[in-house]
Design a protein around this motif. Structure first.
Motif, PDB file in Angstrom:
ATOM      1  N   GLU A  62       0.840  -1.200   0.000  1.00 28.62           N
ATOM      2  CA  GLU A  62       0.000   0.000   0.000  1.00 28.62           C
ATOM      3  C   GLU A  62       0.873   1.248   0.000  1.00 28.62           C
ATOM      4  OE1 GLU A  62      -4.056   0.975   2.246  1.00 28.62           O
ATOM      5  OE2 GLU A  62      -2.340   0.898   3.569  1.00 28.62           O
ATOM      6  N   LEU A 270     -10.305  -2.160  -7.531  1.00 29.80           N
ATOM      7  CA  LEU A 270      -9.864  -3.064  -6.472  1.00 29.80           C
ATOM      8  C   LEU A 270     -10.277  -2.564  -5.098  1.00 29.80           C
ATOM      9  CD1 LEU A 270      -6.272  -3.796  -7.817  1.00 29.80           C
ATOM     10  CD2 LEU A 270      -8.417  -4.943  -8.378  1.00 29.80           C
TER      11      LEU A 270
ATOM     12  N   CYS B  44      -6.373   5.362   4.284  1.00 29.19           N
ATOM     13  CA  CYS B  44      -5.665   4.202   3.740  1.00 29.19           C
ATOM     14  C   CYS B  44      -6.267   3.877   2.386  1.00 29.19           C
ATOM     15  CB  CYS B  44      -5.805   2.990   4.658  1.00 29.19           C
ATOM     16  SG  CYS B  44      -5.057   3.239   6.277  1.00 29.19           S
ATOM     17  N   TYR B  45      -5.431   3.594   1.384  1.00 24.04           N
ATOM     18  CA  TYR B  45      -5.969   3.363   0.041  1.00 24.04           C
ATOM     19  C   TYR B  45      -6.662   2.015  -0.072  1.00 24.04           C
ATOM     20  CZ  TYR B  45      -6.583   3.351  -4.956  1.00 24.04           C
ATOM     21  OH  TYR B  45      -7.148   3.299  -6.196  1.00 24.04           O
ATOM     22  N   LEU B  46      -6.013   0.973   0.435  1.00 22.68           N
ATOM     23  CA  LEU B  46      -6.603  -0.364   0.323  1.00 22.68           C
ATOM     24  C   LEU B  46      -7.477  -0.662   1.540  1.00 22.68           C
ATOM     25  CD1 LEU B  46      -3.459  -2.312  -0.960  1.00 22.68           C
ATOM     26  CD2 LEU B  46      -5.420  -1.542  -2.314  1.00 22.68           C
ATOM     27  N   ARG B  47      -8.431  -1.559   1.334  1.00 21.43           N
ATOM     28  CA  ARG B  47      -9.278  -1.990   2.443  1.00 21.43           C
ATOM     29  C   ARG B  47      -8.492  -2.900   3.384  1.00 21.43           C
ATOM     30  NH1 ARG B  47     -15.026  -1.694   1.401  1.00 21.43           N
ATOM     31  NH2 ARG B  47     -15.365  -0.564  -0.529  1.00 21.43           N
ATOM     32  N   ARG B  48      -9.074  -3.152   4.565  1.00 23.97           N
ATOM     33  CA  ARG B  48      -8.442  -4.036   5.536  1.00 23.97           C
ATOM     34  C   ARG B  48      -9.287  -5.303   5.677  1.00 23.97           C
ATOM     35  NH1 ARG B  48      -5.144  -0.817   4.388  1.00 23.97           N
ATOM     36  NH2 ARG B  48      -3.586   0.147   5.738  1.00 23.97           N
ATOM     37  N   LEU B  86     -17.112  -4.425   2.640  1.00 21.03           N
ATOM     38  CA  LEU B  86     -17.499  -5.530   1.764  1.00 21.03           C
ATOM     39  C   LEU B  86     -17.668  -6.746   2.674  1.00 21.03           C
ATOM     40  CD1 LEU B  86     -14.881  -5.158  -1.128  1.00 21.03           C
ATOM     41  CD2 LEU B  86     -17.225  -4.301  -1.100  1.00 21.03           C
ATOM     42  N   ARG B 207      -1.136 -11.041   2.016  1.00 14.34           N
ATOM     43  CA  ARG B 207      -1.365  -9.645   1.684  1.00 14.34           C
ATOM     44  C   ARG B 207      -2.299  -9.570   0.478  1.00 14.34           C
ATOM     45  NH1 ARG B 207       1.513  -4.891   3.099  1.00 14.34           N
ATOM     46  NH2 ARG B 207       2.875  -5.450   4.797  1.00 14.34           N
ATOM     47  N   MET B 208      -3.391  -8.840   0.608  1.00 13.98           N
ATOM     48  CA  MET B 208      -4.390  -8.784  -0.454  1.00 13.98           C
ATOM     49  C   MET B 208      -4.472  -7.394  -1.063  1.00 13.98           C
ATOM     50  SD  MET B 208      -7.468 -10.930   1.286  1.00 13.98           S
ATOM     51  CE  MET B 208      -7.180 -12.618   1.850  1.00 13.98           C
ATOM     52  N   GLY B 209      -4.820  -7.362  -2.343  1.00 13.92           N
ATOM     53  CA  GLY B 209      -5.125  -6.087  -2.959  1.00 13.92           C
ATOM     54  C   GLY B 209      -6.605  -5.817  -2.789  1.00 13.92           C
ATOM     55  N   CYS B 210      -7.428  -6.583  -3.532  1.00 11.57           N
ATOM     56  CA  CYS B 210      -8.865  -6.298  -3.544  1.00 11.57           C
ATOM     57  C   CYS B 210      -9.649  -7.089  -2.510  1.00 11.57           C
ATOM     58  CB  CYS B 210      -9.429  -6.555  -4.931  1.00 11.57           C
ATOM     59  SG  CYS B 210      -9.294  -8.270  -5.473  1.00 11.57           S
TER      60      CYS B 210
END
Lengths: 303, 243
Positions: A62, A270, B44-48, B86, B207-210
C-alpha cells in the motif's frame, strides 16, 4: 440529455469508461455484482501464450493514495483464455471486449494474437509492451522505440482488429515511443501502465514486495498520467486511451480534456468493485455540471 | 459479496492489541464461518481484510489485532461511526466435513474465525474440542466465548503462565478427533501438519489487494492448481496444500 458515446477505432462505445487490464479479471466475476454491459468495454487480464503463475507473494503493497502490485502477468495462457474464460464472459457480456496481450518474444505476441484474432467477442487488441513486473532476458519492449515498433508492426500484420499499444511511463520521453508505435501501425495508444515503485517494511527492514519492486498505481499517479496523455496527444494522430489513477467521473472528463478518447480505470476497481458502474452513473450529471452535452467533443479540449 | 455502509455499535479492547468490533448492517452475504469482511479505513488506500468472529441477521462481529496504521485507526472508531464494508468474502470452512468430534486449533489472532465455526458445529450436535494457543497469559482472549458455546476448550501458552506450557501441538498429541480446522501463523501450521491425523482445513493469510478475486495479488499454488487466497480460500483443504 447528454451524449456519452465515443468512437474507438471504428467501434462505438456507449461511454468511454473501460476497466483496465489486471483489475477486472475476465469480467464474469464482476457480472455477479452488477450488469457489466453498462461499461464502454473492458480490457481483460493480460494474456500470454503460455499459462503463468506470476511472481512470488507478497505481491501487494500500500502507498499514500495508491498501491504497488507485482503480480507478474498471472494468467491461464491463451488456450485457457479461449477455451474457458471467454465462453464464461460471453454468457454475461454482449459487447466487444479488449484483448490485452503480453509476451516475451515477438513470435509469442504474434502467435497469441493470431489465435485471439479469430474470437468474435474481441474488438481490439491492447498490446502490453509495458509490464514492469516481468523481465525476460532483460528485454522490456516498451522502453525502446525500435523494440516497441517491432512488436506493434509484427502484430499489426497478423491481426484484423485494431491494435492499441499500451505504453510504460518508465522512459525518458514517452512521446518518442508513442510516435514509433504509431508509425509501426498502431491504431491507438493507451497509457500509462504503472510506475516502477517500491516500499520498505520498517520492522523487517526489507522490501514489502517479494520481487522488491512493482507497479505503482492509484490516484497518486493521475497527474503523471494526465501529463503523459497530454504530451502524446500532441504528437500522434491516432486516438489515445488515458489511464492512471482515474477514480471518478470528474477524472474521466479531465483525462479526456488532456486528449483521451476513452479512459481506463484500474486500481479503483480493487478498492470499490462498483467503481466503474458508479463512474458511468455519475457521468451525465457531471457533464451537465461542466456544460458538456457531447462527451466526444471535449477530447483534447485543454490543448 | 455485498457492499454497504455499516454502523459500529461496539468497539472494545480485549487485550493490549486485540479488539472486538460489532457492525450493524446487511449480513445476507455471509454463508459460512471462516469468511471475512474488507473495511475501508479513512486515509488508507486499500481496504483491511478481517475475519468474521460471528454474525446474526443484523450484525457481524469481527476481532482484529492492531498491527499497523489501518487497524490502529480502526481501534479508534467510536460507537455510532460508519464504515464502508465488503461482506461475505472468501469460501469459509466446510462444516459438513467435521465428523462427530472435530478439533479446532487457533493461534493468536487466527482464533476468531474458529468461533463462528465452533458455534455452528455445536448447533449441529457435534462435540468440538478447541485448542487456543497464546504466548502468555495477558494475551488470552475469547476463551469464555468458546466455553459458553459448549466446546471443550484447552489453552496453551508458550511461557506456561496458563494452561499447557508450549505450543498447540503439545495439546494435540493425545487427542482423538474426526477432522480438524485451523487458523493461525505459518510456523504453527507447519507444526500441525507434522502432528495432525486425518483430514483437515487450514485458513491462510496473505497480503491482499482487492479481497474479492480481481487483482491476483494473493495467489498461491496448490495441488489443484493456482488459487486466490481471497476468493478460492482463505480455507484450503489439507490434501491440496503444497508445503
Amino acid at each position: 440529455m447528454v451524449n456519452t458515446k465515443v468512437d474507438l477505432c471504428g467501434i462505438e462505445l456507449d461511454n468511454p469508461v473501460i476497466p483496465a487490464s489486471g483489475t477486472f479479471g475476465f469480467g464474469y466475476e464482476f457480472a455477479e455484482l452488477y450488469d457489466i454491459n453498462c461499461l464502454g468495454t473492458f480490457s481483460f487480464k493480460g494474456t500470454t501464450l503460455e499459462s503463468r503463475f506470476g511472481n512470488p507473494t507478497p505481491r501487494i503493497a500500500e502507498c499514500t493514495s495508491g498501491m504497488i502490485n507485482s503480480v507478474g502477468l498471472q494468467n491461464p495462457g491463451v488456450h485457457g483464455v479461449i477455451e474457458h474464460e471467454l465462453p464464461e464472459l460471453k454468457k454475461v457480456f454482449g459487447k466487444k471486449v479488449m484483448a490485452n496481450v503480453g509476451g516475451f518474444t515477438v513470435d509469442e505476441y504474434i502467435e497469441c494474437c493470431t489465435l485471439l484474432d479469430k474470437v468474435d467477442l474481441i474488438g481490439w487488441f491492447e498490446i502490453n509492451i509495458s509490464c514492469p513486473n516481468v523481465h525476460a532476458g532483460g528485454v522490456n519492449f516498451g522502453t525502446d522505440a525500435k523494440n516497441a515498433a517491432d512488436v506493434i508492426s509484427a502484430v499489426r500484420k497478423v491481426v484484423s482488429k485494431p491494435v492499441i499499444a499500451k505504453l510504460t511511463p518508465n522512459v525518458t520521453d514517452i512521446t518518442e515511443i508513442a510516435v514509433a508505435c504509431e508509425e509501426a501501425g498502431a491504431d491507438a495508444i493507451s497509457l500509462i501502465n504503472t510506475l516502477l515503485g517500491m516500499r520498505i517494511d520498517l520492522k523487517t527492514r526489507k522490501p514489502v514486495i517479494a520481487n522488491k519492486m512493482g507497479g505503482f498505481s492509484g490516484p497518486a499517479i493521475m497527474p503523471v498520467a494526465l501529463r503523459a496523455v497530454y504530451q502524446v496527444y500532441d504528437k500522434v494522430k491516432v486516438p489515445v486511451i488515458g489511464m492512471g489513477g482515474v477514480s471518478s467521473a470528474k477524472d474521466v472528463i479531465e483525462m479526456m480534456l488532456a486528449g483521451a478518447t476513452a479512459v481506463e480505470v484500474g486500481a479503483a476497481n480493487l478498492v470499490n468493485p462498483f467503481a466503474c458502474r458508479d463512474i458511468i452513473n455519475d457521468l451525465p450529471a457531471t457533464m451537465e455540471k461542466y456544460n458538456i452535452s457531447n462527451l466526444s467533443e471535449i477530447i483534447g479540449g485543454a490543448h | 459479496m455485498t457492499q454497504g455502509i455499516y454502523k459500529v455499535i461496539k468497539n472494545e479492547k480485549l487485550t493490549e492489541t486485540v479488539y472486538r468490533m460489532v457492525l450493524e448492517g446487511d449480513t445476507s452475504a455471509l454463508t459460512a464461518p471462516g469468511q471475512f469482511v474488507n473495511l475501508t479505513v479513512e486515509g488508507c488506500y486499500l481496504r483491511r481484510p478481517i475475519s468474521v468472529f460471528d454474525w446474526d441477521d443484523t450484525t457481524v462481529t469481527i476481532i482484529y489485532k492492531v498491527v499497523g496504521e489501518g487497524t490502529e485507526k480502526m481501534s479508534e472508531w467510536k460507537d455510532g461511526s460508519k464504515a464502508d464494508v465488503l461482506v461475505g468474502l472468501g469460501n469459509g470452512f466446510d462444516v459438513a466435513k467435521s465428523g462427530d468430534k472435530p478439533l479446532l486449533i487457533g493461534g493468536g489472532v487466527g482464533i476468531p474465525p474458529l468461533y463462528g465455526l465452533c458455534k455452528r458445529l455445536v448447533a449441529e450436535g457435534k462435540k468440538p474440542t478447541v485448542i487456543l494457543g497464546f504466548n502468555k497469559a495477558d494475551e488470552i482472549f475469547c476463551k469464555e466465548d468458546f466455553l459458553a458455546a459448549g466446546a471443550e476448550t484447552i489453552i496453551t501458552t508458550v511461557d506456561g503462565s496458563v494452561g499447557i506450557k508450549g505450543f498447540v501441538t503439545d495439546a494435540m498429541k493425545n487427542l482423538d478427533y474426526t477432522y480438524f480446522y485451523t487458523c493461525g501463523p505459518m510456523p504453527m501450521f507447519r507444526a500441525i501438519e507434522k502432528t495432525a491425523q486425518g483430514g483437515g482445513e487450514y485458513s491462510f493469510e496473505e497480503r491482499m489487494g482487492c479481497g474479492f478475486g480481481a487483482c491476483m495479488g494473493c495467489s498461491c499454488k496448490t495441488k489443484y492448481g493456482n488459487k486466490r487466497i481471497c476468493k478460492d480460500g482463505p480455507v484450503l483443504q489439507r490434501e491440496e496444500i503444497i508445503w
